[in-house]
Scaffold this motif. Structure first.
Motif, mmCIF file in Angstrom:
data_model
loop_
_atom_site.group_PDB
_atom_site.id
_atom_site.type_symbol
_atom_site.label_atom_id
_atom_site.label_comp_id
_atom_site.label_asym_id
_atom_site.label_seq_id
_atom_site.Cartn_x
_atom_site.Cartn_y
_atom_site.Cartn_z
ATOM 1 N N ILE A 259 17.280 17.918 6.815
ATOM 2 C CA ILE A 259 17.040 17.207 7.973
ATOM 3 C C ILE A 259 17.051 15.694 7.737
ATOM 4 C CG2 ILE A 259 15.429 18.831 8.875
ATOM 5 C CD1 ILE A 259 13.173 17.025 7.671
ATOM 6 N N SER A 260 17.419 14.988 8.862
ATOM 7 C CA SER A 260 17.597 13.235 8.603
ATOM 8 C C SER A 260 16.272 12.587 8.076
ATOM 9 C CB SER A 260 17.826 12.744 9.838
ATOM 10 O OG SER A 260 16.967 12.943 11.084
ATOM 11 N N ASP A 261 16.583 11.396 7.757
ATOM 12 C CA ASP A 261 15.390 10.478 7.331
ATOM 13 C C ASP A 261 14.536 10.375 8.418
ATOM 14 O OD1 ASP A 261 16.474 10.373 4.819
ATOM 15 O OD2 ASP A 261 17.382 8.398 5.151
ATOM 16 N N GLU A 262 15.040 10.267 9.789
ATOM 17 C CA GLU A 262 14.386 10.211 10.818
ATOM 18 C C GLU A 262 13.302 11.522 11.018
ATOM 19 O OE1 GLU A 262 14.631 9.159 15.651
ATOM 20 O OE2 GLU A 262 16.457 9.253 14.484
ATOM 21 N N GLN A 263 13.793 12.606 10.876
ATOM 22 C CA GLN A 263 13.020 14.000 11.107
ATOM 23 C C GLN A 263 11.972 13.785 10.025
ATOM 24 O OE1 GLN A 263 16.944 16.254 11.290
ATOM 25 N NE2 GLN A 263 15.979 17.071 13.265
#
Length: 406
Positions: A259-263
């Protein structure tokens, strides 16, 4: 190599829906359930076995299986099917076996045209998994019926060629199975060390101090699935560990999500740290446990996995992991966890926090951990050999059904 529809060479007989109240503590008659069919096509009567009354053999004689019959699983979890459509050859081991619901028995119409061991290999090709996956209806399970199974296609060379192919694949599979058995022996040795040093962790015959898990951990908690589900996963990024990655004392890297850093920031309450024990709390893989490998960090967990972070001065992570996967603790937990229903079993956070854990002296726990690490080093070599034998078998399997082996 010519393809034929399965219905051209086989029929399929469904099993009987035995009820849980039918089961008895012990007998010479077992229910052949989907749990008897293992990933890869092995037949294992000992896996989650259930006994039926011996007089059921006469009452349900139409469902009595014989040595050498070929059966196939008709249901599996939709998210990560392991046995759906997987065929296996029945080994009775001197027991009476009654065919349960959702296990299909394939009946060959003409044995002069079909060699059953070849049929098993043909149906166990990776392409079959893709075929059955398309029947997923968005629910928790994939269920396939007689029509879908018999509409599958397999290559069918002449009988003599089938026998030659099956013989070559049998030899390759023997090597593969020997490697698997060696790894199983290392796992059994580790559990034997655990019992020798600490005794039965539930009965606690050695009188060790014991406390609720919450008193000897700094964290117990599970995460969630990011918005968008699978479609939001990435090729690279922060690891999102799911229940399909967690096996007893083993981490499976296949299908590890990212997953992304934001997620990941939205899951900052479930940051996985070095030496965390990861424990499956819902679904068919409930109660599986392992220690997170360092090479998947940084990581988060989803809602099906709980992080257990032991207080290092009280509880060695390796000790805790082997405590959780010991047979009696697992049986105790499965008894707790069965209340969530037949499809989605679950263990709540409270049930985990209240779990009584024996606490031998930390020095003794550390000695156990050192022994385990020595065994794991040997096991790693066996796993490398297993990988090579798997690659050999899969290469031969692929060549066999391209017509390149014989």
């Amino acid at each position: 190599m010519d393809l034929v529809k399965l219905h051209e060479i086989c029929d399929l007989k469904n099993g009987f829906a035995f009820k849980s109240k039918d089961y008895v503590d012990s007998s010479n008659t077992l229910s052949c359930r989907m749990s008897s069919i293992r990933p890869g096509g092995n037949f294992d009567l000992e896996h989650n076995k259930r006994f039926l009354p011996d007089d059921f053999v006469e009452l349900y004689s139409d469902y009595l299986l014989e040595e050498g019959d070929i059966v196939i699983a008709m249901t599996d979890l939709a998210g990560d099917p392991k046995i759906l459509g997987v065929p296996t050859i029945v080994r009775t081991n001197g027991k009476n076996l009654l065919q349960n619901q959702r296990v299909g028995k394939l009946i060959v119409k003409d044995n002069s045209k079909v060699h059953i061991p070849f049929l098993q290999y043909a149906l166990n090709r990776p392409i079959n998994k893709s075929y059955y996956k398309k029947f997923a209806g968005g629910g928790l399970q994939i269920n396939v019926g007689k029509k879908e199974i018999l509409n599958n296609s397999i290559p069918l060379p002449p009988l003599n060629t089938q026998k030659k192919i099956a013989a070559i694949l049998d030899e390759a599979d023997k090597l593969h199975q020997l490697d698997k058995q060696l790894i199983e022996k290392y796992d059994a040795l580790t559990q034997s060390f655990f019992l020798d040093m600490f005794g039965d962790p539930v009965a606690n015959p050695k009188g060790w101090e014991h406390k609720p898990l919450v008193k000897i951990t700094s964290k117990i908690g599970s995460g969630s699935t990011p918005r968008g589900g699978k479609e939001s996963y990435r090729e690279e990024g922060i690891s999102l560990i799911r229940s399909l990655n967690i096996y007893d004392n083993k981490f499976k890297y296949k299908n590890l999500a990212h997953i992304s850093d934001e997620q990941a920031n939205k899951l900052k309450n479930v940051i996985v740290e070095e030496n965390d024990v990861l424990f499956n709390i819902t679904g068919a893989s409930i109660c599986r446990s392992t220690i997170v490998p360092n090479d998947v960090l940084p990581a988060r967990v989803n809602q099906h996995v709980s992080i257990l972070r032991p207080l290092i001065n009280k509880l060695n992570p390796l000790f805790l992991n082997h405590f959780l996967i010991s047979e009696n603790v697992k049986n105790q937990l499965l008894g707790v966890g069965s209340g969530g229903g037949a499809i989605m079993q679950a263990i709540t956070k409270k049930q985990l926090t209240d779990l009584e854990v024996i606490i031998p002296p930390i020095e003794l726990q550390n000695q156990f951990a050192e022994r385990v690490q020595a065994i794991e080093a040997q096991k790693a070599q066996a796993q490398q050999s297993l990988q090579k034998s798997e690659e050999l078998f899969n290469s031969l399997l692929q060549k066999a059904f391209k017509g390149e082996l014989i």
